[in-house]
Design a protein around this motif. Structure first.
Motif, mmCIF file in Angstrom:
data_model
loop_
_atom_site.group_PDB
_atom_site.id
_atom_site.type_symbol
_atom_site.label_atom_id
_atom_site.label_comp_id
_atom_site.label_asym_id
_atom_site.label_seq_id
_atom_site.Cartn_x
_atom_site.Cartn_y
_atom_site.Cartn_z
ATOM 1 N N THR A 174 -9.469 6.313 -2.900
ATOM 2 C CA THR A 174 -9.625 6.538 -1.456
ATOM 3 C C THR A 174 -8.729 5.567 -0.686
ATOM 4 O O THR A 174 -8.236 4.581 -1.246
ATOM 5 C CB THR A 174 -11.083 6.290 -1.012
ATOM 6 O OG1 THR A 174 -11.375 4.891 -1.205
ATOM 7 C CG2 THR A 174 -12.072 7.135 -1.798
ATOM 8 N N ASP A 175 -8.592 5.863 0.588
ATOM 9 C CA ASP A 175 -7.737 5.026 1.433
ATOM 10 C C ASP A 175 -8.264 3.583 1.493
ATOM 11 O O ASP A 175 -7.499 2.621 1.391
ATOM 12 C CB ASP A 175 -7.674 5.644 2.837
ATOM 13 C CG ASP A 175 -6.603 4.980 3.678
ATOM 14 O OD1 ASP A 175 -5.415 5.086 3.311
ATOM 15 O OD2 ASP A 175 -6.959 4.342 4.683
ATOM 16 N N GLU A 176 -9.581 3.470 1.635
ATOM 17 C CA GLU A 176 -10.192 2.131 1.705
ATOM 18 C C GLU A 176 -9.971 1.369 0.394
ATOM 19 O O GLU A 176 -9.669 0.173 0.381
ATOM 20 C CB GLU A 176 -11.697 2.262 2.003
ATOM 21 C CG GLU A 176 -12.374 0.914 2.227
ATOM 22 C CD GLU A 176 -13.891 1.037 2.376
ATOM 23 O OE1 GLU A 176 -14.370 2.013 3.000
ATOM 24 O OE2 GLU A 176 -14.600 0.147 1.858
ATOM 25 N N GLU A 177 -10.116 2.080 -0.730
ATOM 26 C CA GLU A 177 -9.911 1.444 -2.037
ATOM 27 C C GLU A 177 -8.447 1.013 -2.215
ATOM 28 O O GLU A 177 -8.165 -0.039 -2.794
ATOM 29 C CB GLU A 177 -10.313 2.393 -3.166
ATOM 30 C CG GLU A 177 -11.811 2.579 -3.296
ATOM 31 C CD GLU A 177 -12.209 3.804 -4.123
ATOM 32 O OE1 GLU A 177 -13.401 3.933 -4.427
ATOM 33 O OE2 GLU A 177 -11.332 4.643 -4.449
ATOM 34 N N LYS A 184 0.832 -1.201 0.000
ATOM 35 C CA LYS A 184 0.000 0.000 0.000
ATOM 36 C C LYS A 184 0.875 1.263 0.000
ATOM 37 O O LYS A 184 0.635 2.188 -0.776
ATOM 38 C CB LYS A 184 -0.912 -0.010 1.229
ATOM 39 C CG LYS A 184 -1.848 1.175 1.283
ATOM 40 C CD LYS A 184 -2.660 1.188 2.560
ATOM 41 C CE LYS A 184 -3.530 2.419 2.634
ATOM 42 N NZ LYS A 184 -4.238 2.517 3.912
ATOM 43 N N LYS A 206 -15.477 -5.890 -3.033
ATOM 44 C CA LYS A 206 -16.401 -4.777 -2.817
ATOM 45 C C LYS A 206 -16.155 -3.644 -3.833
ATOM 46 O O LYS A 206 -17.083 -3.108 -4.414
ATOM 47 C CB LYS A 206 -16.213 -4.254 -1.387
ATOM 48 C CG LYS A 206 -17.206 -3.191 -0.986
ATOM 49 C CD LYS A 206 -17.050 -2.846 0.501
ATOM 50 C CE LYS A 206 -17.810 -1.573 0.813
ATOM 51 N NZ LYS A 206 -17.232 -0.871 1.981
ATOM 52 N N HIS A 207 -14.896 -3.307 -4.037
ATOM 53 C CA HIS A 207 -14.583 -2.149 -4.886
ATOM 54 C C HIS A 207 -13.957 -2.480 -6.243
ATOM 55 O O HIS A 207 -13.801 -1.579 -7.068
ATOM 56 C CB HIS A 207 -13.617 -1.218 -4.148
ATOM 57 C CG HIS A 207 -14.171 -0.630 -2.890
ATOM 58 N ND1 HIS A 207 -15.233 0.237 -2.887
ATOM 59 C CD2 HIS A 207 -13.810 -0.785 -1.594
ATOM 60 C CE1 HIS A 207 -15.501 0.595 -1.646
ATOM 61 N NE2 HIS A 207 -14.666 0.000 -0.835
ATOM 62 N N ASP A 230 -6.401 0.124 0.124
ATOM 63 C CA ASP A 230 -6.222 -1.103 0.914
ATOM 64 C C ASP A 230 -6.642 -2.308 0.092
ATOM 65 O O ASP A 230 -5.954 -3.323 0.027
ATOM 66 C CB ASP A 230 -7.117 -1.065 2.169
ATOM 67 C CG ASP A 230 -6.431 -0.351 3.322
ATOM 68 O OD1 ASP A 230 -5.207 -0.489 3.451
ATOM 69 O OD2 ASP A 230 -7.131 0.354 4.081
ATOM 70 N N GLU A 231 -7.806 -2.171 -0.532
ATOM 71 C CA GLU A 231 -8.350 -3.293 -1.271
ATOM 72 C C GLU A 231 -7.566 -3.555 -2.554
ATOM 73 O O GLU A 231 -7.358 -4.707 -2.946
ATOM 74 C CB GLU A 231 -9.816 -3.016 -1.592
ATOM 75 C CG GLU A 231 -10.612 -4.298 -1.640
ATOM 76 C CD GLU A 231 -12.044 -4.033 -2.004
ATOM 77 O OE1 GLU A 231 -12.779 -3.530 -1.128
ATOM 78 O OE2 GLU A 231 -12.418 -4.319 -3.150
#
Ligand SMILES: [Zn+2]
Ligand SMILES: [Zn+2]
Ligand SMILES: [Zn+2]
Length: 347
Positions: A258-261, A137, A227-228, A263-264
C-alpha cells in the motif's frame, strides 16, 4: 560464545558462525570508492542517447507524478526516475525456441525474459542511504510498476528486483540504479523458500515468515520495529551485518504494497542502509526483494515477501564455493547490536 553451525529458517543452507574470532565493525576495512572523474555518466540527465529508449519515465510537474516513455526516437531528459532495457541483457524478449538437447543430461531452454535498469534519481551521487525520501519512494514505485508489467507476460514466472552497490558488489556504474530480471524460471532459492514455507503451512497451519517475525522480535537479532515493518539480522546470516526487512502484515506479494507501507519501507530502507554505511564506512552491498513467484496456486497463503540486504564484507573462497556452506565471522547478534544503536540516529 563458541562457534556453531546454524541452518537458514527455510533453506537447506548452513553457516558456521565463527564467534570465537568474532569481528566487530572496526575490524572491517572498507576502501573508499574511487571517484569516476572525467568519465561521462550514461545515466545522468542529458546523456539518455547512450542508453536505450525509456520504457517508463516518472516526471514531476507541480508536485504531481506523471508517467511517460520515450517514443519516436526522441529521449526525454526531464525525468526523475528512468527505466530502460539493459544494454547487455542476460535474457531478452526476442529469442528463438531452442531444443532441449537429445541427451537429457545436457538440458537447456531459451534465454527468454526481460532485463531492465531503473535509474533511481537524476542526481549522480544520490544513493538510497542519503536519498530524499520522496525520491526513494518513487524509485521503489517504478521498480514495482515494471515488475508488475513483466508478471503480465504469461511466460514469466518470477521477477527479481535487485540492487548492486559499488563496483565490488557488481555495479559497473556508480550512478544510483537498480535492476530487474524477469524469467520463465523460478530460481533455486525462491523454489526452496516456497517449498519450505508450503510444508510449514501444511504442518503448522501458519506462515513461517509471520512466525519468524514473532520469534525474532523478542530476540537479540531485532534491529528495528515500526508500525508495518521489522528489520532483523537473520539467525543464519551468511554475510557479516546482513539484514532483512519484512512486512509485519502477512503479504506474499510486494506488488500489493500500500501507499502508506511504501512510505514506511522507504524510511526504514534508507535508515538501514544509512546505519550500515555509518557503522562500516560505506561498504559495498547487494540487496534483493523476494516476492511470490507466479506459481504454485495458493502461494498467497504461505509465502511472505521480504527484502534481504547482503553487505559484501567477506570474500567467498574455496570452502564456500566448493560446498555452498558459509563461514560468517560476525554473529548476527553482534551485527544487530551495532545496527540497532545506529539506525535510531538515522531515522
Ligand atoms: Zn550519473
Ligand atoms: Zn506471513
Ligand atoms: Zn528470501
Amino acid at each position: 560464545m563458541e562457534n556453531e553451525i546454524r541452518k537458514d529458517y527455510l533453506l537447506d543452507r548452513w553457516v558456521i558462525i565463527a564467534a570465537e574470532r568474532a569481528k566487530r565493525p572496526s575490524d572491517f576495512k572498507v576502501e573508499a570508492s574511487p571517484r569516476d572523474v572525467g568519465k561521462v555518466c550514461p545515466f545522468c540527465p542529458g546523456n539518455e542517447e547512450m542508453t536505450p529508449p525509456a520504457t517508463l519515465l516518472y516526471l514531476e510537474k507541480e508536485g504531481k507524478l506523471l508517467r511517460d516513455r520515450d517514443s519516436g526516437g526522441a529521449r526525454r531528459s526531464d525525468w526523475i526516475v528512468r527505466c530502460f532495457p539493459n544494454r547487455y541483457p542476460a535474457v531478452k524478449p526476442e529469442t528463438k525456441e531452442v531444443k532441449a538437447v537429445d541427451n537429457e543430461m545436457l538440458y537447456r531452454t531459451r534465454a527468454y525474459g526481460f532485463h531492465e535498469v531503473i535509474v533511481e534519481s537524476p542526481v549522480h551521487d544520490e544513493q538510497p542511504s542519503k536519498m530524499r525520501l520522496k525520491q526513494l519512494k518513487y524509485s521503489l514505485m517504478a521498480q514495482i510498476e515494471r515488475a508488475a508489467a513483466f508478471y503480465r507476460d504469461p511466460s514469466i514466472r518470477y521477477v527479481q528486483i535487485f540492487r548492486n552497490y559499488r563496483r565490488e558488489a557488481g555495479a559497473s556504474l556508480s550512478h544510483p540504479h537498480s535492476q530487474i530480471i524477469a524469467t520463465e524460471h523460478i530460481p533455486k532459492i525462491l523454489t526452496e523458500e516456497v517449498k519450505s514455507s508450503k510444508t510449514y503451512m501444511e504442518k503448522e497451519g501458519r506462515c513461517i515468515f509471520c512466525d519468524i517475525i514473532e520469534v525474532e522480535k523478542e530476540s537479540s537479532r531485532l534491529i528495528y520495529e515500526s508500525k508495518h515493518f521489522v528489520a532483523l539480522a537473520p539467525w543464519a546470516s551468511i554475510q557479516p551485518f546482513e539484514f532483512w526487512i519484512l512486512p509485519k502484515k502477512h503479504s506474499a506479494n510486494l506488488l500489493k504494497i500500500t501507499d502508506e507501507e511504501l512510505d514506511e519501507l522507504s524510511r526504514i530502507l534508507k535508515a538501514g542502509l544509512r546505519a550500515l554505511s555509518e557503522v562500516l564506512g560505506d561498504p559495498p552491498y547487494n540487496y534483493v526483494f523476494h516476492t511470490a513467484p507466479k506459481y504454485p496456486r495458493g502461494i498467497e497463503k504461505f509465502y511472505h515477501w521480504h527484502l534481504e540486504v547482503y553487505p559484501k564484507l567477506a570474500v567467498w573462497a574455496g570452502f564456500e564455493i566448493g560446498t555452498g556452506m558459509y563461514i560468517n565471522v560476525t554473529p548476527p547478534e553482534v551485527a544487530a547490536e551495532s545496527l540497532k544503536a545506529e539506525i535510531k540516529k538515522c531515522l
